[in-house]
Design an enzyme around this catalytic site. Structure first.
Site, short mmCIF file in Angstrom:
data_model
loop_
_atom_site.label_atom_id
_atom_site.label_comp_id
_atom_site.label_asym_id
_atom_site.label_seq_id
_atom_site.Cartn_x
_atom_site.Cartn_y
_atom_site.Cartn_z
N LEU A 7 0.78 -1.17 -0.03
CA LEU A 7 0.11 -0.04 -0.19
C LEU A 7 0.90 1.21 0.00
CD1 LEU A 7 -2.71 -1.05 2.75
CD2 LEU A 7 -2.92 -1.16 0.01
N SER A 8 2.10 1.16 0.24
CA SER A 8 3.05 2.14 0.13
C SER A 8 4.01 2.42 -0.90
CB SER A 8 3.60 2.64 1.46
OG SER A 8 4.52 1.73 1.84
N GLY A 9 4.81 3.19 -0.94
CA GLY A 9 5.89 3.41 -2.05
C GLY A 9 7.44 3.29 -1.44
#
Length: 196
Positions: A48-50
């Site tokens: 869900l994150s980079g």
């Protein structure tokens, strides 16, 4: 020769598509039933994150191997692990350092996201590790899964295909009845023209 290349390319394409659809189907099914998404013993997680870009893109579905986590075999620097940060949050980051605590000699891991400037503040203990990243990724499939988990996604992915199947069935029945009526009309006409 050209035909062989075309056949080989189509085979690879369809096999890849089949594997991706099977994985996505497995994840969707587990989301609907509330179980843990898995595929042949591998757990599937949505990123869900980079923090791990460009290695793992935001919105990707990755496969992790939970078997390695429970064996007691220590991980090495460079391994990408998924661990429990707290009760609600999983993090997938790369091990940058393996440490041994001075008090009990317990192994702990310093992690960092590939796209982060600094390492994570807390060390990871082996009991919090859920699994190790296998290298299998379906880019951007997590966006589809997140949408599928919403009310609008459930409506679109469950109700709309059901309505389409219902309409398709009704059209098929209507065409079959039309062909039967045309067939019986032709037989009646040919019987009236026959000489006696």
């Amino acid at each position: 020769m050209r035909l062989l290349w075309k056949l080989a390319a189509q085979t690879v394409y369809y096999l890849t598509a089949a594997v991706c659809l099977t994985v996505l189907g497995s994840v969707l099914l587990s989301r609907i039933t509330g179980g843990e998404p898995n595929f042949y013993g591998y757990q599937l997680k949505t990123v869900l994150s980079g923090s791990m870009e460009p290695t793992i893109r935001t919105g990707s579905v990755i496969a992790i191997s939970p078997h390695h986590a429970g064996t007691g075999i220590p991980f090495q620097a460079g391994d990408i692990i998924t661990y429990r940060a707290d009760e609600q949050r999983l993090i997938t980051h790369r091990i940058i350092e393996v440490r041994s605590s001075e008090a009990g000699g317990q192994i702990m891991y310093r992690t960092q996201g590939d796209n982060n400037d600094a390492p994570d503040s807390a060390l990871v203990v082996p009991s919090n590790i859920v699994g190790v990243y296998t290298g299998f990724t379906i880019p951007y499939a997590g966006y589809l899964l997140r949408f599928a988990g919403s009310k609008a996604g459930s409506l679109l992915l469950l109700v709309v295909p059901g309505l389409i199947l219902l309409l398709y069935g009704a059209c098929s029945i209507w065409k079959a009845l039309s062909q039967l009526e045309q067939g019986s009309g032709v037989q009646a006409d040919s019987g009236a023209d026959a000489p006696k």
